[in-house]
Design a protein around this motif. Structure first.
Motif, short mmCIF file in Angstrom:
data_model
loop_
_atom_site.label_atom_id
_atom_site.label_comp_id
_atom_site.label_asym_id
_atom_site.label_seq_id
_atom_site.Cartn_x
_atom_site.Cartn_y
_atom_site.Cartn_z
N LEU A 1 -24.29 113.82 12.56
CA LEU A 1 -23.72 115.07 13.11
C LEU A 1 -23.43 116.06 11.98
O LEU A 1 -23.59 117.28 12.15
N ALA A 2 -23.02 115.54 10.83
CA ALA A 2 -22.66 116.41 9.71
C ALA A 2 -23.86 117.21 9.21
O ALA A 2 -23.69 118.27 8.59
N LYS A 3 -25.07 116.69 9.44
CA LYS A 3 -26.25 117.44 9.04
C LYS A 3 -26.32 118.79 9.76
O LYS A 3 -26.92 119.74 9.26
N ALA A 4 -25.72 118.83 10.96
CA ALA A 4 -25.72 120.07 11.73
C ALA A 4 -24.36 120.76 11.70
O ALA A 4 -24.27 121.97 11.94
N GLY A 5 -23.32 119.99 11.43
CA GLY A 5 -21.98 120.56 11.38
C GLY A 5 -21.40 120.76 12.77
O GLY A 5 -21.84 121.64 13.51
N VAL A 6 -20.43 119.95 13.14
CA VAL A 6 -19.83 120.07 14.47
C VAL A 6 -18.98 121.34 14.52
O VAL A 6 -18.16 121.58 13.65
N ALA A 7 -19.22 122.16 15.53
CA ALA A 7 -18.52 123.45 15.65
C ALA A 7 -17.15 123.25 16.30
O ALA A 7 -16.92 122.26 17.00
N PRO A 8 -16.23 124.21 16.06
CA PRO A 8 -14.92 124.13 16.72
C PRO A 8 -15.09 124.08 18.24
O PRO A 8 -16.02 124.68 18.78
N GLY A 9 -14.20 123.36 18.89
CA GLY A 9 -14.25 123.29 20.35
C GLY A 9 -15.09 122.15 20.87
O GLY A 9 -15.19 121.95 22.08
N ALA A 10 -15.69 121.37 19.98
CA ALA A 10 -16.52 120.25 20.44
C ALA A 10 -15.66 119.21 21.15
O ALA A 10 -14.56 118.90 20.71
N LYS A 11 -16.18 118.69 22.26
CA LYS A 11 -15.43 117.70 23.04
C LYS A 11 -16.19 116.37 23.17
O LYS A 11 -15.60 115.31 23.17
N ARG A 12 -17.49 116.46 23.37
CA ARG A 12 -18.28 115.26 23.62
C ARG A 12 -19.59 115.35 22.86
O ARG A 12 -20.03 116.45 22.48
N VAL A 13 -20.23 114.20 22.69
CA VAL A 13 -21.55 114.16 22.06
C VAL A 13 -22.49 113.44 23.02
O VAL A 13 -22.22 112.31 23.45
N ARG A 14 -23.57 114.11 23.35
CA ARG A 14 -24.51 113.60 24.37
C ARG A 14 -25.82 113.21 23.72
O ARG A 14 -26.28 113.84 22.78
N SER B 1 -23.04 110.59 27.37
CA SER B 1 -22.20 111.21 26.34
C SER B 1 -20.92 110.42 26.13
O SER B 1 -20.43 109.73 27.03
N ILE B 2 -20.41 110.55 24.91
CA ILE B 2 -19.15 109.89 24.54
C ILE B 2 -18.19 110.95 23.98
O ILE B 2 -18.64 111.99 23.49
N PRO B 3 -16.89 110.69 24.08
CA PRO B 3 -15.93 111.66 23.52
C PRO B 3 -16.14 111.80 22.02
O PRO B 3 -16.55 110.86 21.34
N LEU B 4 -15.84 113.00 21.50
CA LEU B 4 -16.04 113.28 20.07
C LEU B 4 -15.33 112.26 19.19
O LEU B 4 -15.88 111.81 18.18
N GLU B 5 -14.10 111.85 19.59
CA GLU B 5 -13.36 110.93 18.71
C GLU B 5 -14.05 109.56 18.64
O GLU B 5 -13.93 108.86 17.64
N ILE B 6 -14.77 109.20 19.68
CA ILE B 6 -15.54 107.95 19.63
C ILE B 6 -16.77 108.15 18.73
O ILE B 6 -17.12 107.32 17.90
N ALA B 7 -17.41 109.31 18.88
CA ALA B 7 -18.60 109.60 18.07
C ALA B 7 -18.28 109.59 16.58
O ALA B 7 -19.16 109.30 15.76
N MET B 8 -17.04 109.90 16.23
CA MET B 8 -16.66 110.01 14.81
C MET B 8 -16.19 108.68 14.23
O MET B 8 -15.81 108.60 13.07
N ARG B 9 -16.20 107.63 15.06
CA ARG B 9 -15.72 106.33 14.59
C ARG B 9 -16.55 105.82 13.41
O ARG B 9 -17.74 106.11 13.30
N ASP B 10 -15.90 104.96 12.62
CA ASP B 10 -16.52 104.33 11.46
C ASP B 10 -17.73 103.47 11.80
O ASP B 10 -18.59 103.23 10.96
N ASP B 11 -17.73 102.93 13.00
CA ASP B 11 -18.72 101.89 13.35
C ASP B 11 -19.64 102.32 14.48
O ASP B 11 -20.33 101.49 15.08
#
Lengths: 398, 115
Positions: A168-181, A199-209
């Protein structure tokens, strides 16, 4: 729990019911023990790169892992890992041309080659159970429609990839992001039909694993399991582990796509087949489960002799706390095998000092460290999802 | 229990392994097995072959639990309206006849097996 057990009945085509009309060919069938049937499934035809699998459907492929495979080890071999496609699966991947686009609510939309995905961040390995949300649906009583799985739409593998958040960082998550599909290369056969998007919630998408994975037990993903890349969300049902990943889309609101808003949903409170309309939400995490893999329902055991039972268990979205043998007056804790991490299969074993009679309805009950315990009774739901009732078998003393 | 595979994985529940670059991706292709379209004989079989099995194997129908005709009608409607299956509306009654008849047929050998 009859999975993996060849039916004791005559197993020739024509003996097993209407599904096998036509020329009489010798075929091996498995009896999944589905209440009311039809319960017999063929172990052929064989699929490329796969060993003996329970063939639920040829097109699009639905292949179930026989329960006996789980008795062989903690990691399910790639050639026995279950397979599930919604739409006709692509049978060819051009690696050089493959791209993963990262778009939606991002700073700079990206189109990444496979090498760019691999290079997006630190390489990570996680051992995790991949389980279809509908695993065990065919055992629902009252029965529900859908893929009529026994309990083998599950497997455990070591996954290798990069963190989704690094991609995701290759594209840079914009403000207001809620989910990743996510979307893969599989598309509907017909115009206007819903693509398989999850899709999963953003906080799940950002998990370590949470990974974009290319490795499965140190091999490339088999095409049938999503080559070249798939999403891995440890602790969450497989429906989110999108295969042949080709699109990542950051959403700023809820996901109204079909397989989130209409499919793969579970009730928020207990229901029965007689319940009317109830509030439904997308299925997410897995509850704990355990299976006896050393014996199948109806097996004979030696009277007067000690009996060792063994099997697998997993904690779902948290590590296992314990596994207990229950039923037939034999209740006792099981000994746990090596720990390969909170999301992995874990072996268990238990020995009864002497078999004094039939062991009717014995089972194993897993509990995880969050306090979730397998229930005595099926938490029935109209989609047949997230089955985790204690699975019981009967062993005959002889 | 076979412990051998465990030795390699015990310590790596979640292990960062650096930025290796030896991963290579080859073009990949498989040929899926033929679907022999095993459909029992019953009235309406041709309608099913003409309208249903282009998209999925017959087993998807044949493996369902026994359903009342109206439940089957709901499924056919879902196939048409949600999944946009090109099912000829005029063929739907025949398709339903077939599905109900085949499930009734299937109960006979099952009953014998249980005897």
């Amino acid at each position: 729990m009859n999975e993996g057990r060849l039916s004791r009945r005559a197993l020739l085509a024509g003996a097993g019911g209407a599904a096998l009309a036509g020329p009489v060919l010798a075929r091996k069938l498995v009896d999944l023990g589905l209440p009311g049937g039809p319960s017999l499934r063929p172990l052929d035809p064989q699929f490329p790169g796969k060993g003996e699998m329970i063939v639920q459907r040829i097109r699009a492929p639905l292949l179930e892992t026989p329960m006996a495979v789980f008795d062989e080890g903690l990691l399910t071999p790639n050639n026995r890992h279950f397979v599930r496609w919604h739409w006709e699966m692509p049978t060819r991947v051009d690696a050089a041309a493959h791209r993963v686009t990262v778009g939606g609510a991002v700073e700079r939309p990206a189109s990444l080659t496979l090498d760019e995905v691999v290079g997006a961040g630190e390489r990570v390995e996680v051992v995790a159970v991949n389980q279809c949300a509908g695993n065990g649906r065919g055992l629902s009583d009252t029965r529900v429609t859908g893929a009529q799985w026994g309990n083998g739409a599950v497997a455990c593998a070591k996954w290798t990839g990069v963190r989704l958040r690094d991609v995701l960082a290759k594209a840079g998550v914009a403000p207001g992001a809620k989910r990743v599909r996510f979307a893969g290369l599989d598309v509907p056969l017909t115009d206007g039909a819903p693509q398989f998007l999850k899709s999963i919630p953003l906080e799940i998408a950002m998990r370590d694993d949470v990974l974009v994975a290319w490795g499965m037990n140190d091999e490339p993903l088999p095409l049938l399991n999503g080559y070249p890349l798939r999403i891995v969300v440890p602790g969450w049902f497989s429906t989110y582990w999108v295969k042949m990943l080709s699109t990542i889309e950051v959403l700023t609101g809820e996901d109204d796509s079909f397989f989130m808003a209409k499919g793969y949903r579970v009730p928020t409170q207990p229901v029965t087949p007689a319940s009317g309309e109830v509030t439904m939400v997308p299925i997410t995490t897995m509850p704990p489960r355990a299976f006896i893999t050393s014996h199948a329902d109806g097996d004979s055991v030696a009277r007067g002799r000690p009996l060792t039972l063994r099997g697998i268990a997993f904690g779902g979205d948290a590590g296992l706390a314990r596994v207990d043998l229950v039923g037939a007056g034999a209740d006792r804790p099981c000994t746990m095998g090596p720990d390969a991490g909170p999301y992995a299969f874990r072996r268990w074993e238990v020995t009864l000092p002497a078999v004094t009679g039939d062991l009717a309805g014995i089972g194993v009950r897993a509990a995880n460290v969050k306090g979730a315990v397998q229930p005595e009774r099926l938490a029935w739901n109209p989609g047949g999802y997230a089955r985790n009732v204690i699975e019981r078998i009967t062993l005959r003393a002889s | 229990m076979k412990h051998a595979p465990l030795l390699a994985i015990i310590a790596l529940a979640l292990a960062g392994c650096g930025r290796g670059s030896e991963v290579t991706f080859a073009d990949a292709a498989i040929t899926l097995p033929e679907d022999s379209l095993d459909l029992p004989q019953a009235p309406g079989r041709d309608a099913v072959l003409a309208n249903c099995t282009a998209c999925h194997s017959p087993s998807m129908m044949l493996q369902q639990p026994k359903l009342a005709r109206d439940k089957w009608a709901g499924i056919v409607t879902k196939m048409r309206e949600v999944y946009k299956a090109p099912v000829d509306e005029a063929a739907v009654p025949e398709i339903l006849d077939y599905l109900v008849a085949v499930q009734a047929q299937a109960e006979e050998p099952a009953a014998r097996e249980g005897a």
